[in-house]
Design a protein around this motif. Structure first.
Motif, short mmCIF file in Angstrom:
data_model
loop_
_atom_site.label_atom_id
_atom_site.label_comp_id
_atom_site.label_asym_id
_atom_site.label_seq_id
_atom_site.Cartn_x
_atom_site.Cartn_y
_atom_site.Cartn_z
N VAL A 13 35.35 40.81 44.36
CA VAL A 13 36.56 41.63 44.45
C VAL A 13 37.66 40.88 43.69
O VAL A 13 38.10 39.81 44.11
CB VAL A 13 36.98 41.87 45.91
N GLY A 14 38.06 41.46 42.58
CA GLY A 14 39.03 40.81 41.71
C GLY A 14 38.44 40.60 40.34
O GLY A 14 37.39 39.95 40.20
N ALA A 15 39.07 41.18 39.32
CA ALA A 15 38.54 41.11 37.96
C ALA A 15 39.42 40.26 37.06
O ALA A 15 39.48 40.45 35.85
CB ALA A 15 38.40 42.51 37.38
N GLY A 16 40.11 39.29 37.66
CA GLY A 16 40.95 38.39 36.87
C GLY A 16 40.13 37.29 36.22
O GLY A 16 38.95 37.47 35.92
N ARG A 17 40.74 36.14 36.04
CA ARG A 17 40.07 35.05 35.33
C ARG A 17 39.06 34.30 36.18
O ARG A 17 38.17 33.64 35.64
CB ARG A 17 41.12 34.07 34.80
N ASP A 55 40.65 44.56 32.40
CA ASP A 55 39.93 43.42 31.84
C ASP A 55 38.44 43.72 31.70
O ASP A 55 37.61 42.81 31.73
CB ASP A 55 40.13 42.19 32.73
N ALA A 56 38.09 44.99 31.51
CA ALA A 56 36.68 45.39 31.51
C ALA A 56 35.87 44.66 30.45
O ALA A 56 34.75 44.20 30.72
CB ALA A 56 36.58 46.90 31.31
N GLU A 57 36.41 44.53 29.24
CA GLU A 57 35.65 43.90 28.16
C GLU A 57 35.30 42.46 28.51
O GLU A 57 34.16 42.00 28.31
CB GLU A 57 36.45 43.96 26.87
N ARG A 58 36.28 41.73 29.04
CA ARG A 58 36.04 40.32 29.41
C ARG A 58 35.07 40.22 30.57
O ARG A 58 34.17 39.38 30.57
CB ARG A 58 37.37 39.65 29.76
N VAL A 59 35.23 41.08 31.59
CA VAL A 59 34.35 41.05 32.75
C VAL A 59 32.91 41.36 32.34
O VAL A 59 31.96 40.69 32.77
CB VAL A 59 34.84 42.05 33.82
N GLU A 60 32.74 42.36 31.51
CA GLU A 60 31.39 42.75 31.11
C GLU A 60 30.73 41.70 30.22
O GLU A 60 29.50 41.60 30.17
CB GLU A 60 31.44 44.11 30.43
#
Length: 290
Positions: free
Chosen positions: A12-16, A42-47
């Motif tokens: 839970v949390g899509a930050g850094r 931040d979808a691109e970074r998360v994926e």
């Protein structure tokens, strides 16, 4: 739950922080079942870190064996209170905030969750570079005695080193890290600005070896590592520094004056600076005040 002690993990949390720790757990053999966030900015970074992991709603995270809450300190309490009705008894609920201990997870614990507080003492870029930086990094662990082995195992699966921090000591621990790292950035940025005004784009090259040595020496020797005009009691040099810094940037001059005063106090208390020299330095600092 996966077999052989492997866990289903939801982030839970899509930050850094969250996706990096999720990727570390995935590399250790756990299954990351979803990432939840209020937005997919931040979808691109998360994926890139967690390819093929679906986006889910925060409430859906509690279908997992381990729920990793990687959100800002001030957000964590309200989030836990909001999501507590979805907690399942016996599941691990882990937060990564430095400030908080276990108390912030009480709403989840009251519903049978197993709470852990695990804070990596490092800065995150939110990229795969962090996976290497996790190796050997210290992680502040706060847990009940019965869950201590679980916390230890999770931290070591990140490749990190657990450091036990008592619940009551978490705020002081976090303040120490923030003071040392965040304010160091501000201090170095001010020094870079002043150095650029004097030597141009070579400023970083000039400062780097000096700053790296100062940091290493300070971590090893504390106040004994102090060098320069304050440690020598060179009040005239201090006065000149204040004058030229004030002309270049008054805010930097103010920072210099405040830190020089603290340095003089500590050097005097440690016997590095005589009372007479300390008085002279403080006089120079007072004379240089706007």
């Amino acid at each position: 739950m996966n077999t052989a002690g492997r866990l289903d993990v939801a982030v839970v949390g899509a930050g850094r922080v969250g996706p990096v720790l999720g990727a570390a757990l995935r590399a250790a053999g756990h299954r990351v079942t979803g990432v939840a966030a209020r937005t997919r900015r931040d979808a691109e970074r998360v994926e890139a870190l967690l390819p093929d992991v679906p986006w889910i709603e925060p409430a859906q995270a509690f279908a997992a064996d381990l729920v990793l809450l990687a959100v800002p300190d001030d957000t964590l309490g309200p989030l836990v209170a909001d999501l507590a009705p979805h907690v399942r008894a016996g599941q691990l609920v882990v937060h990564t905030c430095g400030l908080h201990g276990l108390g912030v997870l009480d709403p989840a614990a009251q519903r049978g969750a197993l709470p852990l507080a695990l804070h990596p003492a490092m800065t995150f870029t939110g990229t795969s570079l962090d996976l290497q930086r996790l190796l050997g990094a210290a992680v502040a662990v706060t847990s009940s005695p019965v869950l201590a082995p679980v916390a230890d195992a999770l931290v070591r699966e990140w490749g990190s080193t657990p450091v036990v921090v008592a619940d009551a000591d978490r705020p002081l621990y976090h303040a120490a890290l923030a003071h040392g790292s965040n304010h160091l950035v501000t201090l170095v940025a001010q020094a870079l600005d002043a150095a650029r005004a004097a030597v141009g784009e070579d400023a970083g090259r000039v400062l780097r070896p000096l700053l790296q040595a100062a940091l290493d020496n300070a971590l090893r020797d504390g106040d004994e590592a102090l060098t320069g005009p304050v440690a020598r009691g060179d009040a005239g040099t201090v006065a000149t520094h204040l004058r030229v810094l004030a002309a270049q940037d008054p805010a930097t001059a103010a920072t210099y004056a405040q830190l020089a005063g603290v340095a003089a106090d500590r050097a005097q208390a440690a016997g590095r600076l005589t009372d007479t020299a300390a008085k002279a330095v403080r006089g120079a600092l007072t004379a240089g005040e706007p």
